[in-house]
Design a protein around this motif. Structure first.
Motif, short mmCIF file in Angstrom:
data_model
loop_
_atom_site.label_atom_id
_atom_site.label_comp_id
_atom_site.label_asym_id
_atom_site.label_seq_id
_atom_site.Cartn_x
_atom_site.Cartn_y
_atom_site.Cartn_z
N TRP A 207 -6.97 3.39 -3.30
CA TRP A 207 -6.20 2.15 -3.46
C TRP A 207 -5.28 1.91 -2.27
CZ3 TRP A 207 -3.87 3.65 -8.91
CH2 TRP A 207 -4.89 3.68 -9.87
N LEU A 208 -4.82 0.68 -2.15
CA LEU A 208 -3.55 0.36 -1.49
C LEU A 208 -2.51 0.53 -2.58
CD1 LEU A 208 -4.51 -3.01 0.26
CD2 LEU A 208 -4.52 -0.74 1.31
N HIS A 209 -1.45 1.28 -2.31
CA HIS A 209 -0.40 1.43 -3.32
C HIS A 209 0.94 1.66 -2.64
CE1 HIS A 209 0.02 5.80 -2.90
NE2 HIS A 209 -1.27 5.98 -3.14
N MET A 210 1.97 1.83 -3.42
CA MET A 210 3.32 1.93 -2.88
C MET A 210 3.55 3.30 -2.24
SD MET A 210 5.47 -0.40 -5.59
CE MET A 210 6.95 0.55 -5.34
N ASP A 211 4.34 3.28 -1.18
CA ASP A 211 4.54 4.45 -0.33
C ASP A 211 5.62 5.38 -0.88
OD1 ASP A 211 3.85 5.66 2.30
OD2 ASP A 211 5.99 5.36 2.66
N HIS A 212 5.38 6.70 -0.71
CA HIS A 212 6.38 7.69 -1.10
C HIS A 212 6.93 8.44 0.12
CE1 HIS A 212 2.35 9.71 -1.63
NE2 HIS A 212 2.91 10.48 -0.72
N GLY A 213 6.58 7.97 1.32
CA GLY A 213 7.17 8.54 2.53
C GLY A 213 6.33 9.57 3.25
N SER A 214 5.11 9.84 2.77
CA SER A 214 4.24 10.81 3.44
C SER A 214 2.79 10.50 3.09
CB SER A 214 4.61 12.23 3.01
OG SER A 214 4.43 12.41 1.62
N GLY A 215 1.87 11.35 3.58
CA GLY A 215 0.45 11.12 3.38
C GLY A 215 0.03 11.18 1.93
N THR A 216 -1.16 10.67 1.67
CA THR A 216 -1.69 10.57 0.32
C THR A 216 -2.91 11.48 0.17
OG1 THR A 216 -3.22 8.83 0.86
CG2 THR A 216 -1.00 8.16 0.33
N SER A 217 -3.59 11.36 -0.97
CA SER A 217 -4.83 12.11 -1.18
C SER A 217 -6.01 11.43 -0.51
CB SER A 217 -5.11 12.27 -2.67
OG SER A 217 -4.17 13.13 -3.25
N ALA A 218 -5.98 10.12 -0.36
CA ALA A 218 -7.04 9.38 0.34
C ALA A 218 -6.70 7.91 0.47
CB ALA A 218 -8.38 9.54 -0.37
N CYS A 219 -5.70 7.43 -0.27
CA CYS A 219 -5.36 6.01 -0.28
C CYS A 219 -4.55 5.61 0.95
CB CYS A 219 -4.56 5.69 -1.54
SG CYS A 219 -5.41 6.07 -3.07
N VAL A 220 -4.20 4.34 0.99
CA VAL A 220 -3.30 3.79 2.00
C VAL A 220 -2.05 3.30 1.27
CG1 VAL A 220 -2.95 1.95 3.69
CG2 VAL A 220 -5.16 3.14 3.57
N SER A 221 -0.89 3.74 1.71
CA SER A 221 0.36 3.37 1.03
C SER A 221 1.26 2.55 1.94
CB SER A 221 1.09 4.62 0.53
OG SER A 221 1.44 5.47 1.61
N LEU A 222 1.94 1.59 1.32
CA LEU A 222 2.83 0.68 2.03
C LEU A 222 4.10 0.49 1.21
CD1 LEU A 222 -0.31 -0.84 2.02
CD2 LEU A 222 0.78 -1.85 4.00
N SER A 223 5.09 -0.13 1.82
CA SER A 223 6.35 -0.39 1.14
C SER A 223 6.15 -1.36 -0.03
CB SER A 223 7.36 -1.00 2.11
OG SER A 223 6.93 -2.29 2.53
N LYS A 224 7.13 -1.39 -0.93
CA LYS A 224 7.06 -2.31 -2.07
C LYS A 224 6.99 -3.75 -1.59
CE LYS A 224 9.41 -3.63 -6.36
NZ LYS A 224 10.57 -3.39 -7.25
N SER A 225 7.80 -4.10 -0.59
CA SER A 225 7.79 -5.48 -0.11
C SER A 225 6.45 -5.84 0.50
CB SER A 225 8.92 -5.70 0.90
OG SER A 225 8.76 -4.86 2.03
N ALA A 226 5.81 -4.89 1.18
CA ALA A 226 4.48 -5.14 1.75
C ALA A 226 3.45 -5.36 0.65
CB ALA A 226 4.06 -3.98 2.64
N MET A 227 3.50 -4.52 -0.39
CA MET A 227 2.56 -4.68 -1.49
C MET A 227 2.76 -6.01 -2.20
SD MET A 227 0.39 -2.23 -1.64
CE MET A 227 -0.27 -2.63 -3.27
#
Length: 252
Positions: A207-227
């Motif tokens: 998924w694209l989902h909200m960011d927690h400040g570091s890498g994910t398991s495979a998704c792409v994460s962005l800030s809440k405002s970006a989402m």
């Protein structure tokens, strides 16, 4: 974070997981080859110097820094492309840039820092490898824990998207907003639909989902405002896609 599922009820049930991203700066520069004599390039300036030669102008009909291999996979009817430029093959840092097509030209709309898989990128993604898949994927379904913020994509709100609280507190809001990346999934279903047409070994729930400040398991994460911006902007009538990978793979 990602790679886990939990039971729930959202049109089909089973909340999927996760992902990650990375920060990247795209720039191009060029300079003259100076010196005196016949080997100098450029045109002499008013004081006998050598004028700088400029780099070739970018082709506005193409997504910048994306080579022919992936450029050809962008659907001809797509007018919204989210390009995720990974810093490196083994890096979790990236930059996401939204391009919108105007006539025949692509125009940069917004850009954000992002994260991808904590181990980087791969052209052959498998379950649990902690790398995001390189490629071009449609974006067709959205959802999350929070109420619909005005999404244009079909949006499924459910508490079943909630990240488990045995995860670290920084991950608890990862799935407040999600947009399914159509990798090994059936389009037209909620993001947490567990169906994997290519088999479980090829991974899923990316998924694209909200960011927690570091890498994910495979998704792409962005800030809440970006989402929120993407949810309100990505329009199924514009056939949005994501083009994602490390910079070298994108240019190949």
């Amino acid at each position: 974070m990602g790679g886990m599922r939990k039971n729930g009820v959202v049109r089909t049930g089973l909340a999927a997981m996760v992902c990650g991203a990375v920060a990247v700066t795209l720039s191009a520069c060029g300079g003259p080859e100076g010196g005196s004599g016949g080997g100098a390039k450029g045109h002499p300036g008013a004081r006998g110097g050598v004028a700088r030669t400029s780099a070739p102008a970018a082709d506005p009909t193409r997504i910048p820094d994306v080579g022919d291999r992936l450029q050809r996979r962008i659907p001809s009817d797509s007018r919204q492309v989210l390009a995720v430029y990974g810093e490196g093959e083994d890096s979790a840092e990236s930059t996401a840039v939204l391009y919108t097509k105007s006539g025949t030209d692509w125009e940069k709309t917004r850009s954000w820092a992002a994260h991808n898989g904590r181990k980087g990128w791969t052209a052959d993604h498998h379950e649990g490898d902690k790398r995001s898949p390189v490629g071009v994927f449609t974006l067709s379904d959205a959802g999350g824990v929070l109420d619909d913020p005005g999404a244009r994509l079909p949006y499924t709100q459910s508490e079943t998207f909630q990240a488990p609280h045995e995860w670290g507190k920084s991950y608890w809001h990862d799935f407040d907003y999600v947009i399914a990346i159509d990798y090994n999934r059936l389009r037209g279903n909620p993001p947490d639909d567990p169906t994997r047409p290519w088999g479980d070994d090829k991974g899923g729930g990316i998924w694209l989902h909200m960011d927690h400040g570091s890498g994910t398991s495979a998704c792409v994460s962005l800030s809440k405002s970006a989402m929120e911006y993407l949810l309100r902007t990505l329009d199924p009538q514009q056939h949005p896609v994501v083009v994602m990978g490390d910079k070298a793979d994108l240019k190949a």
